[in-house]
Design an enzyme around this catalytic site. Structure first.
Site, PDB file in Angstrom:
ATOM      1  N   THR A 114       1.057  -0.920  -0.253  1.00  0.00           N
ATOM      2  CA  THR A 114       0.352  -0.235  -0.300  1.00  0.00           C
ATOM      3  C   THR A 114       1.139   1.452   0.581  1.00  0.00           C
ATOM      4  O   THR A 114       1.777   1.039   0.769  1.00  0.00           O
ATOM      5  CB  THR A 114      -0.293   0.125   1.298  1.00  0.00           C
ATOM      6  OG1 THR A 114      -1.350   1.274   1.536  1.00  0.00           O
ATOM      7  CG2 THR A 114      -0.015  -0.770   2.503  1.00  0.00           C
ATOM      8  N   TYR A 138      -1.874   0.822   9.887  1.00  0.00           N
ATOM      9  CA  TYR A 138      -1.921  -0.449   8.800  1.00  0.00           C
ATOM     10  C   TYR A 138      -0.730  -0.658   7.713  1.00  0.00           C
ATOM     11  O   TYR A 138      -0.413  -1.114   7.311  1.00  0.00           O
ATOM     12  CB  TYR A 138      -3.260  -0.095   7.944  1.00  0.00           C
ATOM     13  CG  TYR A 138      -3.615  -0.367   6.329  1.00  0.00           C
ATOM     14  CD1 TYR A 138      -3.501  -1.968   6.136  1.00  0.00           C
ATOM     15  CD2 TYR A 138      -3.630   0.862   5.235  1.00  0.00           C
ATOM     16  CE1 TYR A 138      -3.413  -1.897   5.391  1.00  0.00           C
ATOM     17  CE2 TYR A 138      -2.949   0.502   4.473  1.00  0.00           C
ATOM     18  CZ  TYR A 138      -3.240  -1.156   4.197  1.00  0.00           C
ATOM     19  OH  TYR A 138      -3.456  -1.381   2.365  1.00  0.00           O
TER      20      TYR A 138
END
Ligand code: UDP
Length: 323
Positions: A114, A138
């Site tokens: 990501t 995250y």
């Protein structure tokens, strides 16, 4: 050539599984269905299992030549409130999967990383060589897995591609697969829910960012563009190489710009309400995708209008079919 698509009953995994199938790969989907949906794996072999289950994983890993790993939690806000969940699944259980892959002598691996690994980037557009300094759990959990892959790639017979996705959105044009999240937190489907009265007004998380209209800027990329990159990534691995690549369009849109695109395409007003900044959100995340373009001969094809239009038709068809 057969590919195990771990998390293949989820949003990006299901689109990639279909793209692999279209390209002639044999596909086995492995998913625990905690956030995935069996309906998204229709027409494919589905093994229901958890990535923490080494015995079950080993059985399927013996039958495949490569693994794509999509099975992760991916909400920035939730990761701030519940980091334990993120480090358990995305790191601890992810490593169980990776160890099983190496032990079963599967040597090709594609990882869903990501743009959150970059944190607040020193420069935009973001190139792959910028420091990885995540600002939310995250991003940190995904970076931990990237580090493991890099070390395993040096030490063992393992080639990998880490794809750093920017903002995945849109749906397949067939209307058979798309985004299903409950509860929904992503901008575009949340706006649709606000239009349909399935939630209150869409909250705009902050309008005091140092961006042209004060709202956050993101690089929205169609899920089928991501899926195509994975197929090309598989071919790249077959030629024996590893890479870390951004997947984005190179064009950023603010939250307000996305909302006005939704209003134009749907012909409906999005009820909105100002809200404070969401913790963990950087002001601007836009990819420099030139490395992926060069290495894979890939380029994002879908515009923001097409992203919104395909997502809108998917949302409308879900309402009709109750999927
Ligand atoms: N966003 C917003 N309201 C919402 C959901 C998202 O203003 O209800 C903003 C969010 O702050 C971010 C952008 O929209 O700047 C994209 O957020 P999303 O959750 O879709 O993806 P993320 O960037 O977290 O992967």
């Amino acid at each position: 050539m057969s590919v195990l698509v771990v998390g293949g009953a989820g949003y990006i995994g299901s689109h990639t599984a279909q793209a692999l199938k279209r390209r002639g790969y044999e596909v086995v989907v492995y998913d625990n269905l905690s956030t995935g949906h069996a309906v998204l794996a229709d027409g494919l072999e589905l093994v229901v299992g958890d990535i923490s289950d080494t015995a079950k994983l080993s059985q399927v890993l013996r039958r495949v030549d490569a693994v794509m790993h999509f099975a992760a939690f991916a909400y920035v806000g939730e990761s701030v409130e519940n980091p334990r969940k993120y480090f358990k699944n995305n790191v601890q259980d992810g490593l169980t999967l990776l160890n099983a892959v190496v032990d079963c002598k599967v040597s090709k691996f594609i990882f869903s990383s990501t743009c959150a690994v970059y944190g607040i980037p020193a420069r935009v557009p973001i190139t792959e060589d910028l420091p990885r300094l995540p600002v939310n759990p995250y991003g940190a959990s995904k970076l931990a897995f990237e580090f493991a892959l890099e070390a395993y790639g040096r030490a063992y017979d393992l080639r990998f591609v880490s794809f750093r996705y920017f903002n995945a959105a849109g749906a397949d044009e067939t209307g058979k697969i798309g985004e299903i999240h409950a509860p929904e937190t992503h901008l575009i489907p949340s706006a649709f829910e606000a239009i349909g009265g399935e939630r209150g007004a869409l909250q705009i998380f902050g309008d005091d960012y140092p961006t042209p209209d004060g709202t956050c800027v993101r690089d929205y990329i169609h899920v089928n563009d991501l899926a195509d990159a994975h197929v090309l990534g598989m071919e790249y691995l077959e030629n024996g190489r590893s890479a870390k690549l951004n997947l984005g369009t190179g064009r950023g849109y603010s939250v307000r710009e996305v909302i006005s695109t939704i209003e134009r395409i749907s012909g409906r007003k999005v009820p909105t309400q100002m809200a404070p900044r969401r913790p963990g959100d950087p002001a601007e995340l836009v990819a420099d995708p030139s490395q992926a373009e060069k290495v894979l001969s890939w380029k994002a094809k879908y515009s923001l209008d097409q992203i919104v239009a395909t997502a809108w038709s998917w949302a409308q068809s879900r309402k009709k079919t109750g999927k």
